[in-house]
Design a protein around this motif. Structure first.
Motif, PDB file in Angstrom:
ATOM      1  N   UNK A  44      -6.117  10.633  -6.926  1.00  0.00           N
ATOM      2  CA  UNK A  44      -4.767  11.057  -6.640  1.00  0.00           C
ATOM      3  C   UNK A  44      -4.752  12.235  -5.785  1.00  0.00           C
ATOM      4  N   UNK A  45      -5.808  13.339  -5.994  1.00  0.00           N
ATOM      5  CA  UNK A  45      -5.747  14.360  -5.072  1.00  0.00           C
ATOM      6  C   UNK A  45      -6.114  14.082  -3.455  1.00  0.00           C
ATOM      7  N   UNK A  46      -6.969  12.891  -3.257  1.00  0.00           N
ATOM      8  CA  UNK A  46      -7.113  12.614  -1.992  1.00  0.00           C
ATOM      9  C   UNK A  46      -6.111  11.682  -1.362  1.00  0.00           C
ATOM     10  N   UNK A  47      -4.931  11.272  -2.006  1.00  0.00           N
ATOM     11  CA  UNK A  47      -4.075  10.261  -1.589  1.00  0.00           C
ATOM     12  C   UNK A  47      -3.672  10.762  -0.207  1.00  0.00           C
ATOM     13  N   UNK A  48      -3.052  11.957  -0.092  1.00  0.00           N
ATOM     14  CA  UNK A  48      -2.248  12.238   1.168  1.00  0.00           C
ATOM     15  C   UNK A  48      -3.260  12.190   2.397  1.00  0.00           C
ATOM     16  N   UNK A  49      -4.602  12.831   2.162  1.00  0.00           N
ATOM     17  CA  UNK A  49      -5.441  12.932   2.950  1.00  0.00           C
ATOM     18  C   UNK A  49      -5.853  11.637   3.388  1.00  0.00           C
ATOM     19  N   UNK A  50      -5.970  10.561   2.561  1.00  0.00           N
ATOM     20  CA  UNK A  50      -6.440   9.284   2.880  1.00  0.00           C
ATOM     21  C   UNK A  50      -5.128   8.344   3.555  1.00  0.00           C
ATOM     22  N   UNK A  51      -4.086   8.582   3.201  1.00  0.00           N
ATOM     23  CA  UNK A  51      -3.036   8.043   3.697  1.00  0.00           C
ATOM     24  C   UNK A  51      -2.807   8.362   5.199  1.00  0.00           C
ATOM     25  N   UNK A  52      -2.747   9.849   5.484  1.00  0.00           N
ATOM     26  CA  UNK A  52      -2.713  10.441   6.844  1.00  0.00           C
ATOM     27  C   UNK A  52      -3.594   9.833   7.749  1.00  0.00           C
ATOM     28  N   UNK A  53      -4.901   9.547   7.111  1.00  0.00           N
ATOM     29  CA  UNK A  53      -6.128   9.115   8.010  1.00  0.00           C
ATOM     30  C   UNK A  53      -5.798   7.647   8.332  1.00  0.00           C
ATOM     31  N   UNK A  54      -5.295   6.870   7.225  1.00  0.00           N
ATOM     32  CA  UNK A  54      -5.163   5.536   7.720  1.00  0.00           C
ATOM     33  C   UNK A  54      -4.014   5.460   8.629  1.00  0.00           C
ATOM     34  N   UNK A  55      -2.668   6.134   8.632  1.00  0.00           N
ATOM     35  CA  UNK A  55      -1.859   6.175   9.545  1.00  0.00           C
ATOM     36  C   UNK A  55      -2.246   6.717  11.041  1.00  0.00           C
ATOM     37  N   UNK A  56      -3.345   7.650  11.044  1.00  0.00           N
ATOM     38  CA  UNK A  56      -3.544   8.228  12.255  1.00  0.00           C
ATOM     39  C   UNK A  56      -4.272   6.976  13.042  1.00  0.00           C
ATOM     40  N   UNK A  57      -5.176   6.564  12.431  1.00  0.00           N
ATOM     41  CA  UNK A  57      -6.219   5.307  12.679  1.00  0.00           C
ATOM     42  C   UNK A  57      -5.260   4.401  13.202  1.00  0.00           C
ATOM     43  N   UNK A  58      -3.994   3.707  12.520  1.00  0.00           N
ATOM     44  CA  UNK A  58      -3.128   2.861  12.941  1.00  0.00           C
ATOM     45  C   UNK A  58      -2.626   3.232  14.310  1.00  0.00           C
ATOM     46  N   UNK A  59      -2.078   4.347  14.463  1.00  0.00           N
ATOM     47  CA  UNK A  59      -1.350   5.056  15.693  1.00  0.00           C
ATOM     48  C   UNK A  59      -2.413   4.951  16.698  1.00  0.00           C
ATOM     49  N   UNK A  60      -3.547   5.281  16.692  1.00  0.00           N
ATOM     50  CA  UNK A  60      -4.586   5.254  17.730  1.00  0.00           C
ATOM     51  C   UNK A  60      -4.675   3.799  18.289  1.00  0.00           C
ATOM     52  N   UNK A  61      -4.609   2.655  17.339  1.00  0.00           N
ATOM     53  CA  UNK A  61      -4.998   1.340  17.604  1.00  0.00           C
ATOM     54  C   UNK A  61      -3.747   0.789  18.353  1.00  0.00           C
TER      55      UNK A  61
END
Length: 75
Positions: A44-61
């Motif tokens: 739960x504590x890592x959720x925001x960090x993980x979601x931000x990483x996922x979205x940023x990876x998506x944007x790069x692609x």
């Protein structure tokens, strides 16, 4: 589902549209997730960090396919 599977499924849809002569634009990235990770405090504590990483990876692609106002993130 991992990131590579998300990319594969998205690319399949984009390829279909391109073959049909369409010019796809991405307006939003919508993520639906269950609540089971909220049961574990570390996850739960890592959720925001993980979601931000996922979205940023998506944007790069997919940055080149972004709609004029960018790609929104819907969680």
């Amino acid at each position: 589902m991992n990131f590579e599977e998300i990319l594969k499924r998205t690319q399949t849809g984009l390829d279909y549209m391109l073959r049909a002569g369409l010019e796809p634009e991405l307006f939003a990235f919508c993520w639906m997730q269950g609540e089971t990770d909220a049961m574990d405090e570390a996850q739960a504590d890592a959720y925001l960090t993980n979601m931000t990483d996922l979205f940023n990876r998506w944007l790069r692609v997919y940055k080149k396919l972004a709609a004029p106002n960018g790609i929104a993130f819907i969680d």
